[in-house]
Design a protein around this motif. Structure first.
Motif, PDB file in Angstrom:
ATOM      1  N   ASP A   1      -7.758   7.553  12.296  1.00  0.00           N
ATOM      2  CA  ASP A   1      -6.240   7.706  11.927  1.00  0.00           C
ATOM      3  C   ASP A   1      -6.093   5.487  12.067  1.00  0.00           C
ATOM      4  O   ASP A   1      -5.851   5.024   9.958  1.00  0.00           O
ATOM      5  CB  ASP A   1      -5.068   8.195  12.230  1.00  0.00           C
ATOM      6  N   ALA A   2      -6.776   5.409  12.594  1.00  0.00           N
ATOM      7  CA  ALA A   2      -7.065   3.851  12.052  1.00  0.00           C
ATOM      8  C   ALA A   2      -7.658   3.344  10.807  1.00  0.00           C
ATOM      9  O   ALA A   2      -7.482   2.412  11.127  1.00  0.00           O
ATOM     10  CB  ALA A   2      -6.932   3.261  13.544  1.00  0.00           C
TER      11      ALA A   2
ATOM     12  N   ALA B   1      -9.388  -5.147   7.300  1.00  0.00           N
ATOM     13  CA  ALA B   1      -8.268  -5.001   7.637  1.00  0.00           C
ATOM     14  C   ALA B   1      -8.264  -4.205   8.745  1.00  0.00           C
ATOM     15  O   ALA B   1      -8.595  -3.717   9.204  1.00  0.00           O
ATOM     16  CB  ALA B   1      -6.797  -4.103   6.647  1.00  0.00           C
ATOM     17  N   SER B   2      -7.011  -3.662   9.400  1.00  0.00           N
ATOM     18  CA  SER B   2      -7.094  -4.191  11.411  1.00  0.00           C
ATOM     19  C   SER B   2      -6.075  -3.109  11.727  1.00  0.00           C
ATOM     20  O   SER B   2      -4.992  -3.277  10.893  1.00  0.00           O
ATOM     21  CB  SER B   2      -7.597  -4.384  11.804  1.00  0.00           C
ATOM     22  N   ALA B   3      -5.906  -2.361  12.245  1.00  0.00           N
ATOM     23  CA  ALA B   3      -5.242  -0.878  12.831  1.00  0.00           C
ATOM     24  C   ALA B   3      -4.799  -0.685  14.673  1.00  0.00           C
ATOM     25  O   ALA B   3      -6.427  -0.134  14.960  1.00  0.00           O
ATOM     26  CB  ALA B   3      -4.767   0.258  11.991  1.00  0.00           C
ATOM     27  N   LYS B   4      -4.579   0.174  15.015  1.00  0.00           N
ATOM     28  CA  LYS B   4      -4.461  -0.221  16.580  1.00  0.00           C
ATOM     29  C   LYS B   4      -5.235   1.407  16.443  1.00  0.00           C
ATOM     30  O   LYS B   4      -4.234   2.243  16.032  1.00  0.00           O
ATOM     31  CB  LYS B   4      -3.182   0.206  16.962  1.00  0.00           C
ATOM     32  N   GLY B   5      -6.130   1.693  17.399  1.00  0.00           N
ATOM     33  CA  GLY B   5      -6.596   1.962  17.022  1.00  0.00           C
ATOM     34  C   GLY B   5      -6.004   3.570  18.556  1.00  0.00           C
ATOM     35  O   GLY B   5      -5.445   3.076  19.067  1.00  0.00           O
ATOM     36  N   CYS B   6      -7.012   3.709  19.521  1.00  0.00           N
ATOM     37  CA  CYS B   6      -7.257   4.356  20.711  1.00  0.00           C
ATOM     38  C   CYS B   6      -6.427   3.341  21.981  1.00  0.00           C
ATOM     39  O   CYS B   6      -5.987   3.386  23.146  1.00  0.00           O
ATOM     40  CB  CYS B   6      -8.052   5.920  21.344  1.00  0.00           C
ATOM     41  N   LEU B   7      -7.650   2.468  21.830  1.00  0.00           N
ATOM     42  CA  LEU B   7      -7.746   1.621  23.072  1.00  0.00           C
ATOM     43  C   LEU B   7      -7.784  -0.146  22.727  1.00  0.00           C
ATOM     44  O   LEU B   7      -7.590  -0.893  22.972  1.00  0.00           O
ATOM     45  CB  LEU B   7      -9.318   2.234  23.781  1.00  0.00           C
TER      46      LEU B   7
ATOM     47  N   ALA C   1      -6.253   1.264   8.003  1.00  0.00           N
ATOM     48  CA  ALA C   1      -7.379   0.147   7.562  1.00  0.00           C
ATOM     49  C   ALA C   1      -7.694  -0.116   6.412  1.00  0.00           C
ATOM     50  O   ALA C   1      -7.602  -1.300   5.793  1.00  0.00           O
ATOM     51  CB  ALA C   1      -8.214  -0.497   8.905  1.00  0.00           C
ATOM     52  N   MET C   2      -8.281   0.982   5.870  1.00  0.00           N
ATOM     53  CA  MET C   2      -9.529   1.175   4.846  1.00  0.00           C
ATOM     54  C   MET C   2      -8.464   1.029   3.487  1.00  0.00           C
ATOM     55  O   MET C   2      -8.161   1.043   2.340  1.00  0.00           O
ATOM     56  CB  MET C   2      -9.922   2.778   4.638  1.00  0.00           C
ATOM     57  N   ASP C   3      -7.189   1.751   3.947  1.00  0.00           N
ATOM     58  CA  ASP C   3      -5.676   2.406   2.774  1.00  0.00           C
ATOM     59  C   ASP C   3      -5.616   0.655   2.551  1.00  0.00           C
ATOM     60  O   ASP C   3      -5.052   0.146   1.475  1.00  0.00           O
ATOM     61  CB  ASP C   3      -5.145   2.780   3.166  1.00  0.00           C
ATOM     62  N   ASP C   4      -5.774  -0.441   3.452  1.00  0.00           N
ATOM     63  CA  ASP C   4      -4.805  -1.915   3.715  1.00  0.00           C
ATOM     64  C   ASP C   4      -6.495  -2.509   2.748  1.00  0.00           C
ATOM     65  O   ASP C   4      -5.372  -3.545   1.781  1.00  0.00           O
ATOM     66  CB  ASP C   4      -4.203  -2.008   4.708  1.00  0.00           C
ATOM     67  N   CYS C   5      -7.234  -1.825   2.452  1.00  0.00           N
ATOM     68  CA  CYS C   5      -8.020  -2.827   2.046  1.00  0.00           C
ATOM     69  C   CYS C   5      -8.145  -2.644   0.824  1.00  0.00           C
ATOM     70  O   CYS C   5      -8.066  -3.376  -0.295  1.00  0.00           O
ATOM     71  CB  CYS C   5      -9.357  -2.966   3.164  1.00  0.00           C
TER      72      CYS C   5
ATOM     73  N   ASN D   1     -17.491  -1.604   6.516  1.00  0.00           N
ATOM     74  CA  ASN D   1     -18.154  -1.967   7.478  1.00  0.00           C
ATOM     75  C   ASN D   1     -17.146  -1.912   8.698  1.00  0.00           C
ATOM     76  O   ASN D   1     -15.583  -2.070   8.930  1.00  0.00           O
ATOM     77  CB  ASN D   1     -18.594  -3.636   7.674  1.00  0.00           C
ATOM     78  N   ILE D   2     -16.646  -1.435   9.916  1.00  0.00           N
ATOM     79  CA  ILE D   2     -16.207  -0.923  11.232  1.00  0.00           C
ATOM     80  C   ILE D   2     -16.556  -1.543  12.035  1.00  0.00           C
ATOM     81  O   ILE D   2     -17.749  -0.379  12.362  1.00  0.00           O
ATOM     82  CB  ILE D   2     -15.620   0.376  11.280  1.00  0.00           C
ATOM     83  N   ASP D   3     -15.415  -2.267  12.296  1.00  0.00           N
ATOM     84  CA  ASP D   3     -15.825  -2.735  13.647  1.00  0.00           C
ATOM     85  C   ASP D   3     -14.464  -1.843  14.818  1.00  0.00           C
ATOM     86  O   ASP D   3     -13.991  -2.001  15.270  1.00  0.00           O
ATOM     87  CB  ASP D   3     -15.790  -4.217  14.420  1.00  0.00           C
ATOM     88  N   ALA D   4     -15.154  -0.388  15.403  1.00  0.00           N
ATOM     89  CA  ALA D   4     -14.189   0.139  16.752  1.00  0.00           C
ATOM     90  C   ALA D   4     -15.068  -0.530  17.876  1.00  0.00           C
ATOM     91  O   ALA D   4     -15.018   0.960  18.930  1.00  0.00           O
ATOM     92  CB  ALA D   4     -14.447   1.535  16.407  1.00  0.00           C
ATOM     93  N   SER D   5     -15.802  -1.345  18.262  1.00  0.00           N
ATOM     94  CA  SER D   5     -15.911  -2.347  19.174  1.00  0.00           C
ATOM     95  C   SER D   5     -15.535  -1.637  20.898  1.00  0.00           C
ATOM     96  O   SER D   5     -15.907  -1.880  21.834  1.00  0.00           O
ATOM     97  CB  SER D   5     -16.794  -3.567  19.176  1.00  0.00           C
TER      98      SER D   5
END
Length: 126
Positions: A111-112, A45-51, A116-120, A69-73
């Motif tokens: 928060d994002a 799942a994904s959610a809107k972060g800062c950028l 996303a974790m809760d969605d997963c 695994n978190i992709d915050a690239s």
């Protein structure tokens, strides 16, 4: 000390001993018996972060969280990237977001990740 205070201290001591004996004899903490179990698989799942959008992939094995695994690239490496590294470990150890604190200075990314974790986990609970 008042009589009520002494009674509360004794009661706390007795409950502590009972809990310690329970854990020693069963090898589990009582709350672990009621922990949610999930359907095995890999959930994303994904959610809107800062950028940018932050993607979280959760692996469930044996009904429990065994990988995060978190992709915050797309986030700032020094802030959001560091938060992703730290939170991946914390979320895997906790098996969810309960009790896991946001990383200071990376609130929006944190928060994002939590969303996303809760969605997963919601996907895995169905």
């Amino acid at each position: 000390m008042s009589r009520n205070t002494i009674l509360m201290v004794v009661l706390d001591l007795v409950l502590g001993i009972v809990l310690s004996l329970y854990i020693a004899n069963t090898g589990t903490v009582p709350a672990a018996d009621n922990a949610a179990t999930y359907t095995d698989g890999t959930y994303t799942a994904s959610a809107k972060g800062c950028l940018s959008d932050v993607a979280v992939t959760v692996t469930i094995t044996g009904g429990k969280v065994t990988g995060v695994n978190i992709d915050a690239s797309g986030e700032t490496p020094a802030l959001g990237g560091k938060a992703a590294e730290s939170l991946a470990v914390s979320l895997q150890e906790a098996g969810g977001t309960a009790g896991v604190d946001a990383v200071s200075g990376s609130t929006m990314t944190s928060d994002a990740i939590f969303t996303a974790m809760d969605d997963c986990l919601a996907q895995a609970a169905q």
